[in-house]
Design a protein around this motif. Structure first.
Motif, PDB file in Angstrom:
ATOM      1  N   UNK A 219     -10.835  -6.298  29.371  1.00 38.45           N
ATOM      2  CA  UNK A 219     -11.597  -6.929  30.270  1.00 38.45           C
ATOM      3  C   UNK A 219     -13.016  -6.472  29.956  1.00 38.45           C
ATOM      4  N   UNK A 220     -13.208  -6.026  28.721  1.00 34.20           N
ATOM      5  CA  UNK A 220     -14.741  -5.530  28.382  1.00 34.20           C
ATOM      6  C   UNK A 220     -15.294  -6.655  27.343  1.00 34.20           C
ATOM      7  N   UNK A 221     -16.662  -6.211  27.034  1.00 31.33           N
ATOM      8  CA  UNK A 221     -17.136  -7.132  26.169  1.00 31.33           C
ATOM      9  C   UNK A 221     -17.408  -6.662  24.747  1.00 31.33           C
ATOM     10  N   UNK A 222     -16.843  -7.428  23.916  1.00 25.95           N
ATOM     11  CA  UNK A 222     -17.154  -7.090  22.368  1.00 25.95           C
ATOM     12  C   UNK A 222     -18.589  -7.545  21.927  1.00 25.95           C
ATOM     13  N   UNK A 223     -19.257  -6.781  21.301  1.00 27.44           N
ATOM     14  CA  UNK A 223     -20.322  -6.944  21.013  1.00 27.44           C
ATOM     15  C   UNK A 223     -20.566  -6.823  19.359  1.00 27.44           C
ATOM     16  N   UNK A 224     -21.156  -7.883  18.640  1.00 27.72           N
ATOM     17  CA  UNK A 224     -21.143  -7.831  17.168  1.00 27.72           C
ATOM     18  C   UNK A 224     -22.096  -7.186  16.734  1.00 27.72           C
ATOM     19  N   UNK A 225     -22.057  -6.774  15.470  1.00 29.46           N
ATOM     20  CA  UNK A 225     -22.973  -5.973  14.619  1.00 29.46           C
ATOM     21  C   UNK A 225     -24.174  -6.601  14.312  1.00 29.46           C
ATOM     22  N   UNK A 226     -25.233  -5.877  13.809  1.00 26.04           N
ATOM     23  CA  UNK A 226     -26.516  -6.298  13.213  1.00 26.04           C
ATOM     24  C   UNK A 226     -26.276  -7.091  12.049  1.00 26.04           C
ATOM     25  N   UNK A 227     -27.181  -7.872  11.827  1.00 23.66           N
ATOM     26  CA  UNK A 227     -27.385  -8.541  10.593  1.00 23.66           C
ATOM     27  C   UNK A 227     -28.913  -8.071   9.947  1.00 23.66           C
ATOM     28  N   UNK A 228     -28.604  -7.138   8.898  1.00 16.42           N
ATOM     29  CA  UNK A 228     -29.925  -6.347   8.523  1.00 16.42           C
ATOM     30  C   UNK A 228     -30.882  -7.341   7.603  1.00 16.42           C
ATOM     31  N   UNK A 229     -30.462  -8.531   7.136  1.00  8.80           N
ATOM     32  CA  UNK A 229     -31.502  -9.188   6.438  1.00  8.80           C
ATOM     33  C   UNK A 229     -32.161 -10.098   7.520  1.00  8.80           C
ATOM     34  N   UNK A 230     -33.011  -9.275   8.280  1.00  9.99           N
ATOM     35  CA  UNK A 230     -33.810 -10.066   9.349  1.00  9.99           C
ATOM     36  C   UNK A 230     -34.674 -11.032   9.103  1.00  9.99           C
ATOM     37  N   UNK A 231     -34.943 -11.207   7.544  1.00  9.73           N
ATOM     38  CA  UNK A 231     -36.055 -12.225   7.082  1.00  9.73           C
ATOM     39  C   UNK A 231     -35.092 -13.643   7.034  1.00  9.73           C
ATOM     40  N   UNK A 232     -33.898 -13.604   6.765  1.00  9.55           N
ATOM     41  CA  UNK A 232     -33.198 -14.749   6.463  1.00  9.55           C
ATOM     42  C   UNK A 232     -32.373 -15.272   7.722  1.00  9.55           C
ATOM     43  N   UNK A 233     -33.218 -16.139   8.206  1.00  4.90           N
ATOM     44  CA  UNK A 233     -32.881 -16.793   9.317  1.00  4.90           C
ATOM     45  C   UNK A 233     -31.548 -17.671   9.138  1.00  4.90           C
ATOM     46  N   UNK A 234     -31.251 -18.335   8.218  1.00  2.00           N
ATOM     47  CA  UNK A 234     -29.940 -18.994   7.995  1.00  2.00           C
ATOM     48  C   UNK A 234     -28.619 -18.073   8.005  1.00  2.00           C
ATOM     49  N   UNK A 235     -28.965 -17.065   7.219  1.00  2.65           N
ATOM     50  CA  UNK A 235     -27.730 -15.790   7.296  1.00  2.65           C
ATOM     51  C   UNK A 235     -27.571 -15.516   8.580  1.00  2.65           C
ATOM     52  N   UNK A 236     -28.502 -15.328   9.498  1.00  2.90           N
ATOM     53  CA  UNK A 236     -28.303 -14.569  10.852  1.00  2.90           C
ATOM     54  C   UNK A 236     -27.524 -15.806  11.671  1.00  2.90           C
ATOM     55  N   UNK A 237     -28.279 -16.991  11.670  1.00  2.00           N
ATOM     56  CA  UNK A 237     -27.627 -18.075  12.340  1.00  2.00           C
ATOM     57  C   UNK A 237     -25.835 -18.222  12.104  1.00  2.00           C
ATOM     58  N   UNK A 238     -25.654 -18.311  10.765  1.00  3.18           N
ATOM     59  CA  UNK A 238     -24.426 -18.423  10.289  1.00  3.18           C
ATOM     60  C   UNK A 238     -23.705 -17.269  11.022  1.00  3.18           C
TER      61      UNK A 238
END
Length: 337
Positions: A219-238
């Motif tokens: 009953x806890x919250x799973x939190x997903x990891x970072x996307x280090x390519x912060x300049x790639x908006x499409x990669x982050x959204x995907x």
């Protein structure tokens, strides 16, 4: 907080098999003074814009602190937490329990500003014993009610994720992608840390699924990891969309302000989903929560719970809600386990 009416979906639907923890879908990390200040300012601006606090700001003492300057950095973080605006959701990532700076972090930050924090993030958790050690430190610093969020970063920690998630002090489990890959001594290629490779390498995928499953089981919250390519908006959204839609995550880390809105958008249900959920729950309420037929399908409390969680997530991301159900959610607090 006033009592929830008996006809309110939260009162009717959230039982033993429903997750009790409700958090913003984005957790934003920063460790440099100017960036920490700007993050808190942005949080206040977006809260005013959306009517709900859309992300936590976690002030980073692990990777954010310069080597040899841990004490000064902890004092800085405590000062920023104390100076945060009323209603700000501010947290801290301390050093791991086995690091020499851990006790000093807790004393300096939690001891001074624990009442302003919404959680403490504990990195490099390997076992329940690590959580116990951290919980005792928080208690000794005068913050016995402060939740712990934990970072799972090694194969051994993944193996023990279900036990860690079940700890009553743990609120959320996060996946530490880069440390996890590095812990395999080169057996996972570097692209396993990338926005695409982290969703295809079998060992990384297995770890992500195990952590999400362990969190949901407790009953806890799973939190997903970072996307280090912060300049790639499409990669982050995907990546954010896959984390939310395919891997069962209900929260995600941000390491750059430009990542926050794409994460909110990816985790938000679309307008059609929100409308369907509202219609089903309104029909259920009219039927006193007995089964109803909707668009040729039968629904009961099991599916009602799913649609309630969907509306909650829409609210937490600042999405528009149908006027008929808005009163259920406006003013709803974030809940801690």
């Amino acid at each position: 907080m006033s009592a929830v009416p008996a006809s309110h979906p939260r009162q009717v639907l959230l039982g033993a098999q429903a997750g009790a923890v409700v958090l913003p879908v984005c957790d934003h990390y920063s460790g440099v003074e100017k960036r920490m200040q700007k993050s808190l300012q942005l949080q206040a601006e977006m809260t005013a814009e959306l009517g709900v606090c859309p992300f936590d700001v976690t002030l980073d003492c692990e990777d954010g602190a310069p080597v040899g300057g841990e004490a000064e950095h902890a004092d800085l973080v405590a000062g920023l937490a104390l100076a945060a605006a009323d209603g700000a959701r501010v947290a801290v990532r301390v050093h791991p329990v086995h690091h020499p700076a851990f006790d000093a972090d807790v004393a300096a930050i939690v001891g001074r500003a624990g009442h302003r924090l919404v959680h403490a993030m504990l990195p490099k958790v390997e076992s329940v014993a690590d959580v116990d050690r951290a919980a005792r430190a928080l208690d000794a610093a005068g913050a016995p009610g402060l939740p712990l969020q934990v970072l799972i970063e090694s194969p051994g920690a993944v193996h023990r994720a279900f036990d860690i998630a079940a700890h009553p002090r743990v609120q959320s489990l996060s996946f530490g992608l880069m440390d996890f890959v590095s812990a395999h001594a080169g057996a996972i290629p570097a692209d396993g840390m990338g926005a695409a490779g982290q969703f295809t390498h079998p060992l990384v995928v297995r770890a992500k699924l195990a952590i999400a499953s362990a969190a949901h089981a407790a009953g806890k919250v799973p939190s997903h990891c970072v996307v280090t390519e912060f300049g790639d908006a499409d990669a982050l959204r995907s990546a954010a969309r896959r984390a939310a839609r395919e891997f069962g995550y209900t929260r995600m880390w941000s390491i750059h302000p430009a990542q926050i809105r794409p994460i909110l958008d990816a985790f938000a249900p679309d307008a059609r989903e929100v409308d369907t959920a509202a219609q089903i729950l309104l029909a259920a309420q009219r039927a006193d929560w007995a089964p109803v037929s909707f668009a040729g399908s039968l629904h009961d409390r099991a599916s009602y719970r799913h649609f309630w969680h969907l509306l909650e997530r829409a609210h937490r991301t600042g999405a528009a809600l149908p006027s008929e159900v808005r009163h259920w959610l406006v003013g709803e607090p974030f809940a801690a386990a």
